[in-house]
Write an enzyme that holds these catalytic residues in place. Structure first.
Site, PDB file in Angstrom:
ATOM      1  N   THR A 114      29.846  89.828  23.017  1.00 27.97           N
ATOM      2  CA  THR A 114      28.826  90.701  23.578  1.00 27.97           C
ATOM      3  C   THR A 114      28.782  92.048  22.854  1.00 27.97           C
ATOM      4  O   THR A 114      29.812  92.505  22.337  1.00 27.97           O
ATOM      5  CB  THR A 114      29.127  90.930  25.080  1.00 27.97           C
ATOM      6  OG1 THR A 114      28.352  92.033  25.547  1.00 27.97           O
ATOM      7  CG2 THR A 114      30.597  91.257  25.332  1.00 27.97           C
ATOM      8  N   ASP A 115      27.612  92.695  22.884  1.00 31.82           N
ATOM      9  CA  ASP A 115      27.516  94.049  22.315  1.00 31.82           C
ATOM     10  C   ASP A 115      28.341  95.054  23.115  1.00 31.82           C
ATOM     11  O   ASP A 115      28.627  96.158  22.635  1.00 31.82           O
ATOM     12  CB  ASP A 115      26.048  94.501  22.234  1.00 31.82           C
ATOM     13  CG  ASP A 115      25.315  94.531  23.571  1.00 31.82           C
ATOM     14  OD1 ASP A 115      25.899  94.142  24.605  1.00 31.82           O
ATOM     15  OD2 ASP A 115      24.134  94.945  23.582  1.00 31.82           O
ATOM     16  N   GLU A 116      28.745  94.671  24.341  1.00 34.21           N
ATOM     17  CA  GLU A 116      29.476  95.617  25.185  1.00 34.21           C
ATOM     18  C   GLU A 116      30.849  95.961  24.617  1.00 34.21           C
ATOM     19  O   GLU A 116      31.453  96.962  25.010  1.00 34.21           O
ATOM     20  CB  GLU A 116      29.596  95.082  26.617  1.00 34.21           C
ATOM     21  CG  GLU A 116      28.233  94.867  27.244  1.00 34.21           C
ATOM     22  CD  GLU A 116      28.259  94.628  28.742  1.00 34.21           C
ATOM     23  OE1 GLU A 116      29.160  95.144  29.410  1.00 34.21           O
ATOM     24  OE2 GLU A 116      27.360  93.920  29.229  1.00 34.21           O
ATOM     25  N   TYR A 129      35.395  94.190  32.052  1.00 33.79           N
ATOM     26  CA  TYR A 129      34.763  93.008  31.427  1.00 33.79           C
ATOM     27  C   TYR A 129      34.719  93.173  29.909  1.00 33.79           C
ATOM     28  O   TYR A 129      35.166  92.293  29.164  1.00 33.79           O
ATOM     29  CB  TYR A 129      33.340  92.818  31.971  1.00 33.79           C
ATOM     30  CG  TYR A 129      32.461  91.949  31.085  1.00 33.79           C
ATOM     31  CD1 TYR A 129      32.709  90.587  30.945  1.00 33.79           C
ATOM     32  CD2 TYR A 129      31.388  92.499  30.369  1.00 33.79           C
ATOM     33  CE1 TYR A 129      31.917  89.791  30.121  1.00 33.79           C
ATOM     34  CE2 TYR A 129      30.590  91.714  29.547  1.00 33.79           C
ATOM     35  CZ  TYR A 129      30.850  90.355  29.420  1.00 33.79           C
ATOM     36  OH  TYR A 129      30.076  89.578  28.601  1.00 33.79           O
ATOM     37  N   LYS A 157      36.577  91.026  26.849  1.00 31.79           N
ATOM     38  CA  LYS A 157      35.856  90.375  25.753  1.00 31.79           C
ATOM     39  C   LYS A 157      36.344  90.932  24.410  1.00 31.79           C
ATOM     40  O   LYS A 157      36.488  90.189  23.432  1.00 31.79           O
ATOM     41  CB  LYS A 157      34.343  90.572  25.892  1.00 31.79           C
ATOM     42  CG  LYS A 157      33.704  89.849  27.062  1.00 31.79           C
ATOM     43  CD  LYS A 157      33.778  88.329  26.981  1.00 31.79           C
ATOM     44  CE  LYS A 157      32.905  87.725  25.892  1.00 31.79           C
ATOM     45  NZ  LYS A 157      32.872  86.245  25.965  1.00 31.79           N
ATOM     46  N   ASP A 177      25.494 105.052  41.297  1.00 29.40           N
ATOM     47  CA  ASP A 177      25.645 104.436  39.988  1.00 29.40           C
ATOM     48  C   ASP A 177      26.910 103.570  39.911  1.00 29.40           C
ATOM     49  O   ASP A 177      27.889 103.820  40.636  1.00 29.40           O
ATOM     50  CB  ASP A 177      25.721 105.551  38.914  1.00 29.40           C
ATOM     51  CG  ASP A 177      25.185 105.089  37.575  1.00 29.40           C
ATOM     52  OD1 ASP A 177      24.908 103.882  37.417  1.00 29.40           O
ATOM     53  OD2 ASP A 177      25.040 105.944  36.684  1.00 29.40           O
TER      54      ASP A 177
HETATM   55  N1  LIG Z   1      24.565  87.106  29.955  1.00 30.50           N
HETATM   56  C1  LIG Z   1      24.432  87.938  28.923  1.00 30.50           C
HETATM   57  O1  LIG Z   1      23.482  88.718  28.874  1.00 30.50           O
HETATM   58  C2  LIG Z   1      25.422  87.899  27.789  1.00 30.50           C
HETATM   59  C3  LIG Z   1      25.198  88.687  26.671  1.00 30.50           C
HETATM   60  C4  LIG Z   1      26.083  88.625  25.591  1.00 30.50           C
HETATM   61  C5  LIG Z   1      27.167  87.778  25.643  1.00 30.50           C
HETATM   62  N2  LIG Z   1      27.401  87.030  26.758  1.00 30.50           N
HETATM   63  C6  LIG Z   1      28.555  86.118  26.751  1.00 30.50           C
HETATM   64  O2  LIG Z   1      28.033  84.799  26.767  1.00 30.50           O
HETATM   65  C7  LIG Z   1      28.914  83.914  27.465  1.00 30.50           C
HETATM   66  C8  LIG Z   1      28.150  83.184  28.547  1.00 30.50           C
HETATM   67  O3  LIG Z   1      27.578  84.146  29.439  1.00 30.50           O
HETATM   68  P1  LIG Z   1      26.708  83.690  30.699  1.00 30.50           P
HETATM   69  O4  LIG Z   1      25.857  84.816  31.070  1.00 30.50           O
HETATM   70  O5  LIG Z   1      26.136  82.345  30.436  1.00 30.50           O
HETATM   71  O6  LIG Z   1      27.876  83.539  31.789  1.00 30.50           O
HETATM   72  P2  LIG Z   1      27.867  82.748  33.173  1.00 30.50           P
HETATM   73  O7  LIG Z   1      28.713  83.565  34.092  1.00 30.50           O
HETATM   74  O8  LIG Z   1      26.483  82.379  33.586  1.00 30.50           O
HETATM   75  O9  LIG Z   1      28.611  81.382  32.835  1.00 30.50           O
HETATM   76  C9  LIG Z   1      29.993  81.315  32.571  1.00 30.50           C
HETATM   77  C10 LIG Z   1      30.415  79.847  32.670  1.00 30.50           C
HETATM   78  O10 LIG Z   1      31.812  79.774  32.339  1.00 30.50           O
HETATM   79  C11 LIG Z   1      32.440  78.911  33.292  1.00 30.50           C
HETATM   80  N3  LIG Z   1      33.856  79.308  33.396  1.00 30.50           N
HETATM   81  C12 LIG Z   1      34.338  80.469  33.907  1.00 30.50           C
HETATM   82  N4  LIG Z   1      35.700  80.461  33.855  1.00 30.50           N
HETATM   83  C13 LIG Z   1      36.050  79.281  33.291  1.00 30.50           C
HETATM   84  C14 LIG Z   1      37.308  78.691  32.958  1.00 30.50           C
HETATM   85  N5  LIG Z   1      38.471  79.322  33.196  1.00 30.50           N
HETATM   86  N6  LIG Z   1      37.314  77.472  32.355  1.00 30.50           N
HETATM   87  C15 LIG Z   1      36.129  76.818  32.117  1.00 30.50           C
HETATM   88  N7  LIG Z   1      34.933  77.320  32.442  1.00 30.50           N
HETATM   89  C16 LIG Z   1      34.887  78.538  33.003  1.00 30.50           C
HETATM   90  C17 LIG Z   1      31.677  79.132  34.581  1.00 30.50           C
HETATM   91  O11 LIG Z   1      31.844  78.048  35.494  1.00 30.50           O
HETATM   92  C18 LIG Z   1      30.252  79.257  34.060  1.00 30.50           C
HETATM   93  O12 LIG Z   1      29.606  77.985  33.978  1.00 30.50           O
HETATM   94  C19 LIG Z   1      30.050  84.788  27.994  1.00 30.50           C
HETATM   95  O13 LIG Z   1      31.141  84.650  27.125  1.00 30.50           O
HETATM   96  C20 LIG Z   1      29.485  86.197  27.948  1.00 30.50           C
HETATM   97  O14 LIG Z   1      30.511  87.147  27.741  1.00 30.50           O
HETATM   98  C21 LIG Z   1      26.551  87.072  27.833  1.00 30.50           C
END
Ligand SMILES: NC(=O)c1ccc[n+]([C@@H]2O[C@H](COP(=O)([O-])OP(=O)(O)OC[C@H]3O[C@@H](n4cnc5c(N)ncnc54)[C@H](O)[C@@H]3O)[C@@H](O)[C@H]2O)c1
Length: 343
Positions: free
Chosen positions: A129-131, A157, A161, A279
């Site tokens: 993530t960009d975070e 979080y 990451k 906030d």
């Molecule tokens: N949502 C965003 O805007 C965004 C942006 C940049 C990066 N990301 C990254 O992308 C990835 C997916 O994000 P998302 O929004 O789809 O998340 P999400 O929370 O919708 O999905 C996460 C999934 O991981 C599974 N999970 C959690 N813990 C687990 C474990 N211990 N073993 C197996 N499965 C497990 C959950 O059941 C879920 O299906 C993450 O790594 C997140 O950091 C998200």
């Protein structure tokens, strides 16, 4: 090992928002590939997200924990490449309790890296993530995160990451594991769990409720359609250089107030739907991504993120999928979840 036309991909976290959109896009673009989806089905994992691909002959679901090497090991042995989405992903939850974030995002990633190395996978793509870069000031629109920006996370979080990014880099440098890291901005689109701002606000606006807006609403995020993200991940998986990180962004910065007003307009509500709330602790001011490297080196750029059309289409999707929303908001999708499913 499979031939190039039948790659076998281990996807972690494929029942979540981005992972499920990625699997759907993968079967569209690479119909002969096989996917094993390893997901623990936490509160954020939802097999309804994959209802239309569950019968694809190349699809297999395994319910399991990425921290469990006994589960992960045989799946790695069968995989050519890994795309690692699984994470605890919600900043507010990490402020409440960071321990699940450390476990899944840090320990889980290391377990996957160890098993990937032992099994000798060809590529390990880590979705980040960009975070991890921290925040940018609001009064310097010229500044954006590049891949050379130092890692400086703010929230628990983001820190978890960032730790996983560093473990991935260590696996490359120490053991030569062919790792790739992608760092993407905020995603929007179908199948997002309604704790994140867009699906939460859409749910409230469509059902007559009010939307909780943090602080003065001036915090800025860059918004990218989830299928643009999914396509970028496939591009990096196939064409990226191991050891490299790639920023992914929509060049689409909006502050939260502007986002809220646009959603209010699309949903036919008015200003009175906004409820200003205290906030978020440590709320990062601004994220902005310089995604010129992935465009220059791999030829990817966003195609589906045009604003506000893409947001309108997203709201339409939620409006048209009332049953998906009902099941997720009532928790009904969790009823009868199997302890372990291997289909
Ligand atoms: N949502 C965003 O805007 C965004 C942006 C940049 C990066 N990301 C990254 O992308 C990835 C997916 O994000 P998302 O929004 O789809 O998340 P999400 O929370 O919708 O999905 C996460 C999934 O991981 C599974 N999970 C959690 N813990 C687990 C474990 N211990 N073993 C197996 N499965 C497990 C959950 O059941 C879920 O299906 C993450 O790594 C997140 O950091 C998200």
């Amino acid at each position: 090992m499979n031939t190039a036309s039948t790659r076998h991909i281990l996807v972690t976290g494929g029942a979540g928002f981005i992972g499920s959109n990625f699997i759907r896009l993968l079967f569209e673009h690479r119909p002969s590939w096989q996917v094993t989806n390893l997901d623990l089905l936490t509160y954020a994992g939802n097999l309804d997200n994959l209802a239309d691909v569950k019968d694809h002959p190349g699809y297999r679901f395994v319910r399991g924990d990425i921290c469990d090497a006994v589960t992960v090991g045989p799946l790695m042995d069968a995989a050519d490449m890994v795309v690692h989405f699984a994470a605890e992903s919600h900043v507010d939850r990490s402020i409440e309790d960071s321990i699940p974030f450390i476990r899944t995002n840090v320990q889980g990633t290391q377990t996957l890296l160890d098993e990937a190395r032992r099994a000798g996978v060809e590529r390990f793509l880590h979705v980040s993530t960009d975070e991890v870069y921290g925040q940018l000031p609001l009064d310097r629109p010229d500044l954006k995160f590049t891949e050379a920006t130092p890692i400086s996370p703010s929230s628990p979080y983001a820190a978890s990451k960032a730790a996983s990014d560093l473990l991935v880099a260590a696996a490359y440098h120490t053991f030569g594991l062919p790792c790739l890291t992608t760092r993407c901005s905020n995603n929007f689109g179908p199948y997002q769990f309604p704790e994140k701002v867009i699906p939460l606000f859409v749910e409230r606006l469509l059902t007559g409720g009010r939307v909780p807006l943090y602080g003065d609403g001036k915090n800025v995020r860059d918004w990218l359609h989830v299928l643009d993200h999914a396509e970028a991940i496939l591009t990096v998986l196939e064409k990226g250089t191991p050891g490299e990180a790639y920023n992914i962004g929509g060049n689409n910065e909006r502050n939260n107030l502007e986002l809220t007003h646009t959603l209010i307009g699309i949903c036919g509500r008015d200003e009175s739907a906004i409820e200003y709330v205290p906030d978020r602790l440590g709320h990062d001011l601004r994220y902005a991504i310089d995604a010129s490297k992935i465009k220059r080196e791999l030829g990817w750029e966003p195609k589906r993120s045009a604003w506000p059309e893409a947001l309108q289409a997203t709201v339409d999707w939620y409006r048209e999928h009332a049953q998906w929303r009902d099941r997720i908001t009532s928790g009904a999708y969790r009823e009868g979840l199997p302890k372990r499913v291997t289909v």
